[in-house]
Design a protein around this motif. Structure first.
Motif, PDB file in Angstrom:
ATOM      1  N   MET A 112      19.820  -8.944  29.182  1.00  0.00           N
ATOM      2  CA  MET A 112      20.107 -10.325  28.962  1.00  0.00           C
ATOM      3  C   MET A 112      19.061 -11.103  27.921  1.00  0.00           C
ATOM      4  O   MET A 112      19.506 -12.121  27.501  1.00  0.00           O
ATOM      5  CB  MET A 112      20.274 -10.884  30.279  1.00  0.00           C
ATOM      6  CG  MET A 112      21.516 -10.696  31.229  1.00  0.00           C
ATOM      7  SD  MET A 112      21.165 -11.163  32.986  1.00  0.00           S
ATOM      8  CE  MET A 112      21.707 -13.004  32.286  1.00  0.00           C
ATOM      9  N   ASN A 113      18.073 -10.475  27.851  1.00  0.00           N
ATOM     10  CA  ASN A 113      16.911 -11.080  27.022  1.00  0.00           C
ATOM     11  C   ASN A 113      17.192 -10.827  25.548  1.00  0.00           C
ATOM     12  O   ASN A 113      17.177  -9.921  24.939  1.00  0.00           O
ATOM     13  CB  ASN A 113      15.627 -10.470  27.242  1.00  0.00           C
ATOM     14  CG  ASN A 113      14.319 -11.150  26.761  1.00  0.00           C
ATOM     15  OD1 ASN A 113      14.663 -11.964  25.673  1.00  0.00           O
ATOM     16  ND2 ASN A 113      13.460 -11.036  27.389  1.00  0.00           N
ATOM     17  N   PRO A 114      17.597 -11.908  24.708  1.00  0.00           N
ATOM     18  CA  PRO A 114      17.901 -11.735  23.474  1.00  0.00           C
ATOM     19  C   PRO A 114      16.732 -11.276  22.447  1.00  0.00           C
ATOM     20  O   PRO A 114      16.871 -10.886  21.431  1.00  0.00           O
ATOM     21  CB  PRO A 114      18.432 -13.259  22.879  1.00  0.00           C
ATOM     22  CG  PRO A 114      17.855 -14.087  23.961  1.00  0.00           C
ATOM     23  CD  PRO A 114      17.613 -13.298  25.398  1.00  0.00           C
ATOM     24  N   ARG A 115      15.469 -11.384  23.045  1.00  0.00           N
ATOM     25  CA  ARG A 115      14.383 -11.107  22.241  1.00  0.00           C
ATOM     26  C   ARG A 115      14.111  -9.469  22.083  1.00  0.00           C
ATOM     27  O   ARG A 115      13.719  -8.856  21.380  1.00  0.00           O
ATOM     28  CB  ARG A 115      13.000 -11.987  22.614  1.00  0.00           C
ATOM     29  CG  ARG A 115      12.914 -13.181  22.599  1.00  0.00           C
ATOM     30  CD  ARG A 115      11.453 -13.629  23.133  1.00  0.00           C
ATOM     31  NE  ARG A 115      10.997 -13.209  24.215  1.00  0.00           N
ATOM     32  CZ  ARG A 115      10.314 -12.297  24.482  1.00  0.00           C
ATOM     33  NH1 ARG A 115       9.725 -11.502  23.664  1.00  0.00           N
ATOM     34  NH2 ARG A 115      10.034 -11.906  25.849  1.00  0.00           N
ATOM     35  N   LEU A 116      14.744  -8.906  23.400  1.00  0.00           N
ATOM     36  CA  LEU A 116      14.670  -7.334  23.558  1.00  0.00           C
ATOM     37  C   LEU A 116      16.010  -6.798  23.158  1.00  0.00           C
ATOM     38  O   LEU A 116      15.824  -5.629  22.993  1.00  0.00           O
ATOM     39  CB  LEU A 116      14.179  -7.158  24.931  1.00  0.00           C
ATOM     40  CG  LEU A 116      12.715  -7.943  25.383  1.00  0.00           C
ATOM     41  CD1 LEU A 116      12.496  -7.791  26.986  1.00  0.00           C
ATOM     42  CD2 LEU A 116      11.750  -7.434  24.560  1.00  0.00           C
ATOM     43  N   ALA A 117      17.184  -7.252  23.624  1.00  0.00           N
ATOM     44  CA  ALA A 117      18.382  -6.472  23.575  1.00  0.00           C
ATOM     45  C   ALA A 117      18.766  -6.211  22.270  1.00  0.00           C
ATOM     46  O   ALA A 117      19.052  -7.127  21.657  1.00  0.00           O
ATOM     47  CB  ALA A 117      19.210  -7.015  24.666  1.00  0.00           C
ATOM     48  N   ASP A 118      19.039  -4.982  21.865  1.00  0.00           N
ATOM     49  CA  ASP A 118      19.566  -4.680  20.655  1.00  0.00           C
ATOM     50  C   ASP A 118      21.180  -4.853  20.694  1.00  0.00           C
ATOM     51  O   ASP A 118      22.107  -4.271  21.672  1.00  0.00           O
ATOM     52  CB  ASP A 118      19.456  -3.263  20.363  1.00  0.00           C
ATOM     53  CG  ASP A 118      20.372  -2.803  19.180  1.00  0.00           C
ATOM     54  OD1 ASP A 118      20.735  -3.734  18.420  1.00  0.00           O
ATOM     55  OD2 ASP A 118      20.083  -1.693  18.853  1.00  0.00           O
ATOM     56  N   PRO A 119      21.733  -5.933  20.124  1.00  0.00           N
ATOM     57  CA  PRO A 119      23.372  -6.220  20.138  1.00  0.00           C
ATOM     58  C   PRO A 119      24.085  -5.229  19.483  1.00  0.00           C
ATOM     59  O   PRO A 119      25.474  -5.040  19.960  1.00  0.00           O
ATOM     60  CB  PRO A 119      23.458  -7.382  19.088  1.00  0.00           C
ATOM     61  CG  PRO A 119      22.466  -7.764  18.382  1.00  0.00           C
ATOM     62  CD  PRO A 119      21.115  -6.937  19.114  1.00  0.00           C
ATOM     63  N   GLY A 120      23.671  -4.064  18.923  1.00  0.00           N
ATOM     64  CA  GLY A 120      24.195  -2.737  18.548  1.00  0.00           C
ATOM     65  C   GLY A 120      24.105  -1.714  19.465  1.00  0.00           C
ATOM     66  O   GLY A 120      24.542  -0.838  19.198  1.00  0.00           O
ATOM     67  N   TYR A 121      23.596  -1.915  20.640  1.00  0.00           N
ATOM     68  CA  TYR A 121      23.389  -0.916  21.609  1.00  0.00           C
ATOM     69  C   TYR A 121      24.544   0.007  22.038  1.00  0.00           C
ATOM     70  O   TYR A 121      24.484   1.079  22.193  1.00  0.00           O
ATOM     71  CB  TYR A 121      22.445  -1.433  22.793  1.00  0.00           C
ATOM     72  CG  TYR A 121      22.159  -0.422  23.660  1.00  0.00           C
ATOM     73  CD1 TYR A 121      21.240   0.447  23.462  1.00  0.00           C
ATOM     74  CD2 TYR A 121      22.638  -0.252  24.999  1.00  0.00           C
ATOM     75  CE1 TYR A 121      20.390   1.538  24.387  1.00  0.00           C
ATOM     76  CE2 TYR A 121      22.486   0.642  25.731  1.00  0.00           C
ATOM     77  CZ  TYR A 121      21.216   1.589  25.646  1.00  0.00           C
ATOM     78  OH  TYR A 121      21.102   2.566  26.484  1.00  0.00           O
ATOM     79  N   ASP A 122      25.600  -0.828  22.122  1.00  0.00           N
ATOM     80  CA  ASP A 122      27.100  -0.033  22.483  1.00  0.00           C
ATOM     81  C   ASP A 122      26.910   0.440  23.823  1.00  0.00           C
ATOM     82  O   ASP A 122      27.118   1.669  23.850  1.00  0.00           O
ATOM     83  CB  ASP A 122      27.536   0.722  21.387  1.00  0.00           C
ATOM     84  CG  ASP A 122      28.988   0.936  21.596  1.00  0.00           C
ATOM     85  OD1 ASP A 122      29.673   0.466  22.401  1.00  0.00           O
ATOM     86  OD2 ASP A 122      29.663   1.721  20.617  1.00  0.00           O
ATOM     87  N   GLN A 123      26.825  -0.218  24.953  1.00  0.00           N
ATOM     88  CA  GLN A 123      26.914   0.269  26.245  1.00  0.00           C
ATOM     89  C   GLN A 123      28.546   1.143  26.427  1.00  0.00           C
ATOM     90  O   GLN A 123      28.235   2.142  27.137  1.00  0.00           O
ATOM     91  CB  GLN A 123      26.738  -0.674  27.308  1.00  0.00           C
ATOM     92  CG  GLN A 123      25.582  -1.578  27.148  1.00  0.00           C
ATOM     93  CD  GLN A 123      25.241  -2.239  28.223  1.00  0.00           C
ATOM     94  OE1 GLN A 123      25.989  -2.407  29.166  1.00  0.00           O
ATOM     95  NE2 GLN A 123      24.354  -3.426  28.021  1.00  0.00           N
ATOM     96  N   ALA A 124      29.362   0.758  25.786  1.00  0.00           N
ATOM     97  CA  ALA A 124      30.495   1.548  26.181  1.00  0.00           C
ATOM     98  C   ALA A 124      30.722   2.729  25.557  1.00  0.00           C
ATOM     99  O   ALA A 124      31.426   3.729  26.059  1.00  0.00           O
ATOM    100  CB  ALA A 124      31.840   0.633  25.474  1.00  0.00           C
TER     101      ALA A 124
END
Length: 442
Positions: A112-124
């Motif tokens: 949930m932390n926008p400083r840490l989480a890669d938006p391209g991580y693609d959990q699906a």
């Protein structure tokens, strides 16, 4: 606007609108201490860690131990006020113990932390059976997904079961790789007659965890399970007896010394030409194909775990988690995220590791280097996240199953008698733990 720029196998981060700031910059110079098992996947992971350091400036120091010794060390380490480890690899059956004891970070706050989480991580893109088996707790049965479940780990070095077989032996005798348990058990004892000195199939069987694992490997596809939906033991039903008899047949017709085999010994027997088949983890395939350690390299085929009452390969292996007492939690999350990203997963797989993502199994470069990967990707459609219960009291139940199965294999104990005893002792354990406190809902 933030964006994550992918470079090779690593993730470099640039933050637009923040004067070119880099989320890794705050942690540059940090040294993370990680606890990894002595395992082919983690050997591969260690070979790419320099790329992480080059991209991020974060150093990584690895404490690598045999996986049961690793669990013993973690059991002590996680009880400290401040631990030595920033990131741990945990074997899947540790999930219940560590989560129940509140020793692992819930990963939601990091994703949930926008400083840490890669938006391209693609959990699906992560393989669901692996995530459900290794990472999630708090949902159905307490250890599977559900509306109240949450992730405490991410699969990394996760495994499913496949059948490896000697193509030269099968071709020489006009044999077809087994697709059913009936065919598997027939071949397991027919091959030694056709190829004197060669066992039918190499299997785990050593007393304790290994014998239990081997038994459970056959229980699920033969239609059995340890408990019914009310936590009553059903391990001693017809399917349970069939699984015990299947394991005994396999060991009796297998290579010499098989009753002492763990997974490494079973794999070594297959690599050295002492067995025509091997039913266990995908983790050993790279070693089978390495001519520097395998006498059968280039002569191995791979098919899905044979079908009994249903198609059900095991799920297991390892995941990554952040201890509650870790000194550098945010930097540890960045390493966890980097290793399990699409780029990290592929980089480790190219070094011989086990993919945890669908995109990795579909990668043409990986399939060109390791042609068996396509079969493994197909097998994952049938990976069963509930082939063994991951509950806090599983350790004692698992040990009892393994000791009792060893008596079946080495002392001639009747399988029905053996499993009746396991069921009785298991129910006592479950009652003491409180599983029958609540009456079933009407």
């Amino acid at each position: 606007m933030r964006h994550w720029k992918l470079t090779g196998a690593a993730i470099a981060v640039a933050i637009a609108g923040a004067a070119g700031a880099d989320p890794y910059e705050e942690y540059a110079g940090t040294t993370l201490v990680v606890n990894f098992p002595a395992h082919p996947h983690y050997d591969a992971a260690i070979r790419v860690l320099d790329q992480f350091t080059e991209e991020t400036g974060i150093e990584v120091e690895v404490d690598q131990l045999q996986y049961l010794k690793m669990r013993e060390r973690q059991t002590l380490e996680l009880t400290k006020d401040e631990g030595d480890y920033d990131l741990i690899a945990f074997v899947v059956f540790s999930k219940a113990d560590y989560v129940y004891a509140d020793q692992l970070e819930n990963l939601a706050r990091y994703f949930m932390n926008p400083r840490l989480a890669d938006p391209g991580y693609d959990q699906a893109d992560l393989i669901p059976g692996y995530v459900e088996n290794i990472g999630v707790a708090g949902g159905a049965k307490g250890y599977l997904p559900g509306q109240l479940g949450s992730a405490y780990g991410v699969p990394f070095g996760a495994e499913t079961s496949i059948l490896a077989y000697r193509t030269d032996i099968f071709e020489r005798h006009g044999l077809t790789p087994p697709d059913t348990y009936e065919e598997l058990l027939d071949l397991a004892c027919r091959i030694p007659e056709l190829e004197p000195g060669v066992g039918g199939m190499a299997s785990r069987a050593a007393s304790g965890h290994q014998a239990s694992h081997a038994f459970l490997l056959h229980l699920a596809p033969l239609g059995g399970k340890v408990f019914d939906d009310a936590w009553e033991p059903v391990i001693n039903d017809e399917a349970g007896v069939a699984a015990a008899n299947a394991l005994k047949t396999i060991v009796d017709c297998g290579p010499e010394g098989g009753t002492t085999f763990g997974p490494a010994e079973a794999a070594a027997a297959f690599k050295q030409g002492q067995a025509a088949m091997f039913l266990d983890s995908i983790a050993f395939a790279a070693g089978f194909e390495d001519p520097s350690e395998s006498t059968v390299a280039g002569k191995v085929g791979y098919v899905m775990h044979p079908m009994g009452e249903r198609r059900a390969s095991q799920t297991g292996g390892f995941g990554l988690a952040i201890p509650k007492n870790a000194p550098n939690k945010e930097a540890a999350f960045l390493l966890l995220q980097w290793l399990t990203s699409k780029e990290g997963d592929l980089a480790v797989a190219m070094e011989g590791g086990n993919p945890s993502r669908f995109s990795t199994y579909a990668d043409p470069e990986l399939n060109a280097k390791y042609p068996y990967s396509e079969t493994f990707g197909e097998a994952l459609k049938f990976a069963d996240p509930d082939w063994r219960p991951i509950i806090p009291v599983w350790g004692s139940i698992n040990a009892d199953i393994g000791t009792t199965m060893s008596q079946v294999l080495t002392e001639g104990l009747d399988p029905q008698e053996a499993l009746d005893g396991v069921a009785e002792r298991t129910r006592d354990t479950m009652e003491e733990a409180g599983y029958y406190t609540w009456s079933p809902a009407e």
